[in-house]
Design an enzyme around this catalytic site. Structure first.
Site, PDB file in Angstrom:
ATOM      1  N   SER A   1       9.588   8.675  -1.314  1.00  0.00           N
ATOM      2  CA  SER A   1       8.943   7.637  -0.510  1.00  0.00           C
ATOM      3  C   SER A   1       9.895   6.946   0.448  1.00  0.00           C
ATOM      4  O   SER A   1      11.098   6.846   0.188  1.00  0.00           O
ATOM      5  CB  SER A   1       8.362   6.546  -1.427  1.00  0.00           C
ATOM      6  OG  SER A   1       7.440   7.080  -2.333  1.00  0.00           O
TER       7      SER A   1
ATOM      8  N   LEU B   1       0.828  -1.209   0.000  1.00  0.00           N
ATOM      9  CA  LEU B   1       0.000   0.000   0.000  1.00  0.00           C
ATOM     10  C   LEU B   1       0.858   1.251   0.000  1.00  0.00           C
ATOM     11  O   LEU B   1       1.906   1.292   0.649  1.00  0.00           O
ATOM     12  CB  LEU B   1      -0.886   0.034   1.253  1.00  0.00           C
ATOM     13  CG  LEU B   1      -1.800  -1.164   1.473  1.00  0.00           C
ATOM     14  CD1 LEU B   1      -2.433  -1.096   2.857  1.00  0.00           C
ATOM     15  CD2 LEU B   1      -2.856  -1.210   0.395  1.00  0.00           C
TER      16      LEU B   1
ATOM     17  N   ILE C   1       4.311  -1.048   3.443  1.00  0.00           N
ATOM     18  CA  ILE C   1       3.648   0.244   3.526  1.00  0.00           C
ATOM     19  C   ILE C   1       4.599   1.309   2.993  1.00  0.00           C
ATOM     20  O   ILE C   1       5.694   1.504   3.528  1.00  0.00           O
ATOM     21  CB  ILE C   1       3.270   0.586   4.992  1.00  0.00           C
ATOM     22  CG1 ILE C   1       2.459  -0.543   5.641  1.00  0.00           C
ATOM     23  CG2 ILE C   1       2.561   1.933   5.063  1.00  0.00           C
ATOM     24  CD1 ILE C   1       1.120  -0.813   4.997  1.00  0.00           C
ATOM     25  N   GLU C   2       4.194   1.969   1.922  1.00  0.00           N
ATOM     26  CA  GLU C   2       4.954   3.076   1.344  1.00  0.00           C
ATOM     27  C   GLU C   2       4.301   4.372   1.825  1.00  0.00           C
ATOM     28  O   GLU C   2       3.085   4.529   1.715  1.00  0.00           O
ATOM     29  CB  GLU C   2       4.911   2.992  -0.177  1.00  0.00           C
ATOM     30  CG  GLU C   2       5.674   4.093  -0.890  1.00  0.00           C
ATOM     31  CD  GLU C   2       5.615   3.958  -2.414  1.00  0.00           C
ATOM     32  OE1 GLU C   2       6.103   4.874  -3.095  1.00  0.00           O
ATOM     33  OE2 GLU C   2       5.073   2.952  -2.915  1.00  0.00           O
ATOM     34  N   ILE C   3       5.110   5.276   2.362  1.00  0.00           N
ATOM     35  CA  ILE C   3       4.625   6.592   2.775  1.00  0.00           C
ATOM     36  C   ILE C   3       5.383   7.610   1.932  1.00  0.00           C
ATOM     37  O   ILE C   3       6.609   7.582   1.879  1.00  0.00           O
ATOM     38  CB  ILE C   3       4.855   6.856   4.272  1.00  0.00           C
ATOM     39  CG1 ILE C   3       4.220   5.735   5.116  1.00  0.00           C
ATOM     40  CG2 ILE C   3       4.280   8.219   4.659  1.00  0.00           C
ATOM     41  CD1 ILE C   3       4.562   5.800   6.583  1.00  0.00           C
TER      42      ILE C   3
END
Length: 132
Positions: free
Chosen positions: A110, A72, A121-123
């Site tokens: 990212s 995500l 989890i990509e932020i």
């Protein structure tokens, strides 16, 4: 013209309900919501993540619901450096990054972390011009 406008919610399957609630509320800073017959969801922006616990999935559900199967990407509401600082305060390790990526609406900066079920989890923060 396409008839899909946006994503309303997705469903994540977890193993440990308490660890997942801590991660998404404390580390990811999403708002916890309970609904229906004790169901759990995490709200952020105009979307949410509904939660299923492995072995107690709500019907209908994915053909093969599996913890750790998601990848995500979330767009941060603050600069990525603030997210990195927050993760450090939480003691949550960064798997990779910062790196430059292409997102749905443009270039991203990212970092990658894993949730308690090892979902990736990509932020990200937006960098500007749309990706080609």
């Amino acid at each position: 013209m396409p008839f899909i406008e946006h994503l309303d919610h997705l469903v994540l399957t977890c193993v440990d309900l308490d660890a997942t609630k801590r991660f998404y509320t404390f580390v990811m800073q999403m708002r916890l919501e309970t609904f229906g017959e004790g169901r759990v969801a995490f709200h952020f922006g105009a979307q949410k993540i509904n939660l299923h616990v492995r072995g107690a999935e709500v019907s209908p559900h994915a053909h093969l619901p599996a913890p750790g199967a998601l990848d995500l990407c979330f767009i941060a509401s603050v600069p990525l450096d603030e997210v990195i600082t927050h993760l450090g305060h939480c003691g949550w390790p960064i798997v990779e990054g910062p790196v430059e990526r292409n997102g749905a609406t443009g270039k991203l900066r990212s970092i990658y972390i894993r949730d308690p079920d090892l979902n990736l989890i990509e932020i990200s923060e937006a960098l500007g011009a749309p990706a080609a």
